[in-house]
Design a protein around this motif. Structure first.
Motif, PDB file in Angstrom:
ATOM      1  N   SER A  25     -43.344  54.859  62.568  1.00 61.57           N
ATOM      2  CA  SER A  25     -42.117  54.209  62.137  1.00 61.57           C
ATOM      3  C   SER A  25     -42.169  52.754  62.558  1.00 61.57           C
ATOM      4  O   SER A  25     -42.908  52.380  63.476  1.00 61.57           O
ATOM      5  N   VAL A  26     -41.393  51.932  61.879  1.00 65.14           N
ATOM      6  CA  VAL A  26     -41.359  50.502  62.149  1.00 65.14           C
ATOM      7  C   VAL A  26     -39.905  50.084  62.282  1.00 65.14           C
ATOM      8  O   VAL A  26     -39.078  50.411  61.410  1.00 65.14           O
ATOM      9  N   SER A  27     -39.590  49.377  63.366  1.00 68.00           N
ATOM     10  CA  SER A  27     -38.222  48.934  63.615  1.00 68.00           C
ATOM     11  C   SER A  27     -38.141  47.422  63.623  1.00 68.00           C
ATOM     12  O   SER A  27     -38.921  46.761  64.311  1.00 68.00           O
ATOM     13  N   GLN A  28     -37.209  46.899  62.864  1.00 65.21           N
ATOM     14  CA  GLN A  28     -36.906  45.476  62.912  1.00 65.21           C
ATOM     15  C   GLN A  28     -35.524  45.347  63.520  1.00 65.21           C
ATOM     16  O   GLN A  28     -34.558  45.931  63.022  1.00 65.21           O
ATOM     17  N   HIS A  29     -35.440  44.596  64.591  1.00 65.84           N
ATOM     18  CA  HIS A  29     -34.251  44.638  65.432  1.00 65.84           C
ATOM     19  C   HIS A  29     -33.032  43.999  64.792  1.00 65.84           C
ATOM     20  O   HIS A  29     -31.916  44.421  65.038  1.00 65.84           O
ATOM     21  N   ASN A  30     -33.239  42.966  64.014  1.00 65.92           N
ATOM     22  CA  ASN A  30     -32.117  42.246  63.436  1.00 65.92           C
ATOM     23  C   ASN A  30     -32.065  42.510  61.936  1.00 65.92           C
ATOM     24  O   ASN A  30     -33.064  42.358  61.247  1.00 65.92           O
ATOM     25  N   HIS A  31     -30.884  42.871  61.449  1.00 62.98           N
ATOM     26  CA  HIS A  31     -30.741  43.063  60.011  1.00 62.98           C
ATOM     27  C   HIS A  31     -30.438  41.739  59.316  1.00 62.98           C
ATOM     28  O   HIS A  31     -30.855  41.526  58.175  1.00 62.98           O
TER      29      HIS A  31
ATOM     30  N   LEU B  71     -37.138  30.263  64.805  1.00 65.89           N
ATOM     31  CA  LEU B  71     -36.893  31.621  64.329  1.00 65.89           C
ATOM     32  C   LEU B  71     -37.849  32.581  65.016  1.00 65.89           C
ATOM     33  O   LEU B  71     -39.042  32.301  65.135  1.00 65.89           O
ATOM     34  N   GLU B  72     -37.318  33.706  65.462  1.00 61.92           N
ATOM     35  CA  GLU B  72     -38.170  34.791  65.924  1.00 61.92           C
ATOM     36  C   GLU B  72     -37.585  36.101  65.446  1.00 61.92           C
ATOM     37  O   GLU B  72     -36.424  36.402  65.710  1.00 61.92           O
ATOM     38  N   LEU B  73     -38.385  36.865  64.736  1.00 63.74           N
ATOM     39  CA  LEU B  73     -37.977  38.177  64.227  1.00 63.74           C
ATOM     40  C   LEU B  73     -38.797  39.249  64.922  1.00 63.74           C
ATOM     41  O   LEU B  73     -40.020  39.185  64.938  1.00 63.74           O
ATOM     42  N   GLY B  74     -38.091  40.243  65.457  1.00 61.39           N
ATOM     43  CA  GLY B  74     -38.771  41.291  66.196  1.00 61.39           C
ATOM     44  C   GLY B  74     -39.243  42.420  65.304  1.00 61.39           C
ATOM     45  O   GLY B  74     -38.626  42.751  64.290  1.00 61.39           O
ATOM     46  N   CYS B  75     -40.377  43.006  65.685  1.00 61.88           N
ATOM     47  CA  CYS B  75     -40.923  44.162  64.985  1.00 61.88           C
ATOM     48  C   CYS B  75     -41.612  45.041  66.008  1.00 61.88           C
ATOM     49  O   CYS B  75     -42.497  44.571  66.727  1.00 61.88           O
TER      50      CYS B  75
END
Lengths: 115, 115
Positions: B3-9, B19-23
């Motif tokens: 499974s893969v989770s991205q913390h921010n919708h 910018l930093e997007l978590g995965c």
């Protein structure tokens, strides 16, 4: 053509009707995929094909079927459409090899609305 | 199954902000990792990918991502965003050399850059 084409671009369909979404690639990729994209769920794999003549089920295959008669074409059929199949459908392809490098290239998508 | 989770919708920021997007992903074996971008009304395009080697990967348009194996993470960064970076960003993971496993996408993060 260059890359992946999909048809139609969009479609409104009555529930219960049969519909085939078309996908063609000219990159001679051996693997092809169908995804549906729904808000907040990302892309979910419907069906895939590792090579011409073979297909497999993805995460959400129910209500859909595919065929892979040749390398270039990978149509997706909804035998009897239902409103929950309203979505944006993306076709993708990749060149699978033993190294496991699986960058996928995506088509422009088909927006399907089932009423 | 992985499974893969991205913390921010959703992320809203101003031009020139960082910018930093978590995965994060859940799979214990060796994986290939990807970030895709989807600009409004367009199909998915590859931003960058990690297969092996230097865990800091540079992609197109000034984006980079760092693979931290111990944290099962592959965060995307850009030091200074532009209005044209408004898009939805998807992290994706695929185990290599694991038969039957396909690309798994996170739910996506919608980024809005205010001019």
């Amino acid at each position: 053509i260059a890359g992946i084409t999909q048809a139609p671009t969009s479609q409104i369909l009555a529930a219960g009707r049969r519909m085939t979404l078309r996908c063609t690639q000219d990159m001679r990729h051996n693997a092809m995929y169908w995804y549906r994209q729904d808000l907040g769920l990302g892309l979910r794999l419907i069906h895939y094909s590792n090579t011409a003549g073979t297909t497999g089920k993805g995460e959400v295959p129910d209500g859909y079927s595919v065929s892979r008669a040749n390398t270039d074409d990978f149509p997706l059929t909804l035998a009897s459409a239902v409103p929950s199949q309203t979505s944006v459908y993306f076709c993708a392809s990749s060149l699978e090899n033993r190294a496991g490098h699986n960058e996928q290239f995506f088509g422009p998508g088909t927006r399907l609305t089932v009423l | 199954a992985q499974s893969v989770s991205q913390h921010n919708h959703h992320v809203i920021l101003s031009e020139a902000a960082s910018l930093e997007l978590g995965c994060n992903y859940s799979y214990g074996g060796t994986v290939n990792l990807f970030w895709y971008v989807q600009y409004p009304g367009q199909h998915l395009q590859l931003l960058l990918k990690y297969f092996s080697g230097d865990p800091l990967v540079k992609g197109i348009k000034g984006f980079e991502a760092e693979f931290i194996k111990s944290k099962f993470s592959f965060n995307l960064r850009k030091p200074s965003v532009q209005w044209s970076d408004t898009a939805e960003y998807f992290c994706a993971v695929i185990p290599i050399k694991a038969a039957g496993n396909k690309l798994t996408f996170g739910g996506g993060t919608r980024v809005l850059v205010k001019p």
